[in-house]
Design a protein around this motif. Sequence first.
Motif, short mmCIF file in Angstrom:
data_model
loop_
_atom_site.label_atom_id
_atom_site.label_comp_id
_atom_site.label_asym_id
_atom_site.label_seq_id
_atom_site.Cartn_x
_atom_site.Cartn_y
_atom_site.Cartn_z
N ASP A 66 0.85 -1.19 0.00
CA ASP A 66 0.00 0.00 0.00
C ASP A 66 0.89 1.24 0.00
OD1 ASP A 66 -1.80 2.02 0.45
OD2 ASP A 66 -2.57 1.22 2.35
N LEU A 67 0.87 2.01 -1.08
CA LEU A 67 1.72 3.19 -1.18
C LEU A 67 1.42 4.23 -0.11
CD1 LEU A 67 2.13 4.01 -4.99
CD2 LEU A 67 3.86 3.19 -3.40
N ASP A 68 0.18 4.25 0.37
CA ASP A 68 -0.18 5.22 1.41
C ASP A 68 0.66 5.07 2.66
OD1 ASP A 68 -2.13 6.36 -0.16
OD2 ASP A 68 -3.78 5.21 0.71
N LEU A 69 1.22 3.88 2.87
CA LEU A 69 2.06 3.66 4.05
C LEU A 69 3.30 4.54 4.03
CD1 LEU A 69 2.14 -0.25 4.22
CD2 LEU A 69 1.04 1.27 5.87
N TYR A 70 3.77 4.86 2.83
CA TYR A 70 5.08 5.48 2.68
C TYR A 70 5.03 6.99 2.42
CZ TYR A 70 6.05 0.56 2.32
OH TYR A 70 6.10 -0.79 2.59
N ALA A 71 3.86 7.57 2.60
CA ALA A 71 3.69 9.01 2.45
C ALA A 71 2.65 9.49 3.44
CB ALA A 71 3.28 9.36 1.03
N GLY A 72 3.01 10.51 4.22
CA GLY A 72 2.08 11.05 5.20
C GLY A 72 2.79 11.51 6.46
N THR A 73 2.02 11.87 7.45
CA THR A 73 2.58 12.36 8.70
C THR A 73 3.40 11.29 9.39
OG1 THR A 73 0.71 13.86 9.00
CG2 THR A 73 2.03 13.37 10.95
N ALA A 74 4.60 11.68 9.82
CA ALA A 74 5.49 10.76 10.53
C ALA A 74 6.06 11.47 11.75
CB ALA A 74 6.64 10.31 9.62
N LEU A 75 6.28 10.72 12.80
CA LEU A 75 6.84 11.26 14.04
C LEU A 75 8.27 10.76 14.20
CD1 LEU A 75 6.31 12.87 16.68
CD2 LEU A 75 5.71 10.67 17.74
N VAL A 76 9.22 11.69 14.26
CA VAL A 76 10.62 11.34 14.53
C VAL A 76 10.82 11.33 16.04
CG1 VAL A 76 13.03 12.03 14.27
CG2 VAL A 76 11.43 12.30 12.35
N VAL A 77 11.32 10.21 16.55
CA VAL A 77 11.53 10.03 17.99
C VAL A 77 13.00 9.73 18.24
CG1 VAL A 77 10.88 8.71 20.05
CG2 VAL A 77 9.19 9.11 18.23
#
Length: 206
Positions: free
Chosen positions: A70-81
Amino acid sequence: MGKLIDVSMPLSSTIPIWPGDTLFAYELTWTKEESGSVNVGQVTMSTHTGTHIDAPFHFDSNGERVLELDLDLYAGTALVVDVSGRECIRPDDLKDVSLEGIQRVLLKTGSWKDRSVFPSIITCLHESLAAYLFENGVRLIGVDVPSVDPLDSKELSAHHALHSKGIHILEGLVLDDIEPGKYHLMALPLPLKEADGSPVRAVLSR
């Protein structure tokens, strides 16, 4: 969308690879002088060179291949921790991090100190982290090291635990200069129909 921040490892003949894996090489098949009009190059590389995604087929012969993801997995909001200084990341290491509404988590371990050589030891993920991430709605985990498991692991416990919870894997990010917080991530795999993994051009923006 703000300025794009490249968090990918540059692909060149000097990039470190998994011991015994295919060396990266780029060369010209035809030069402009030979063809009369254009330079045309060819690339040889492993699908797990530099910044890349793992398809489940990488560690499960019945798992999905790259083009099925699913390409949607690889684009969108991400949190860097920032989880620097830890040997293995467990749920307790994220207990003070709010994951509400976060589907993509990128872990800054800082454990790949010299990217001119393949590391001998990295910060890995404990298999128990998969259930914790799943319970909090996370669908993609990214790391700044070559693997989510110890480098000498044959069982690949973290890979399998994440897969069992439907969490996909992004490895080899360059997060050294990235401050913790929310970003927009784009790290799209190539449309490799049969492949077990794919290089990505991973970028962040705010």
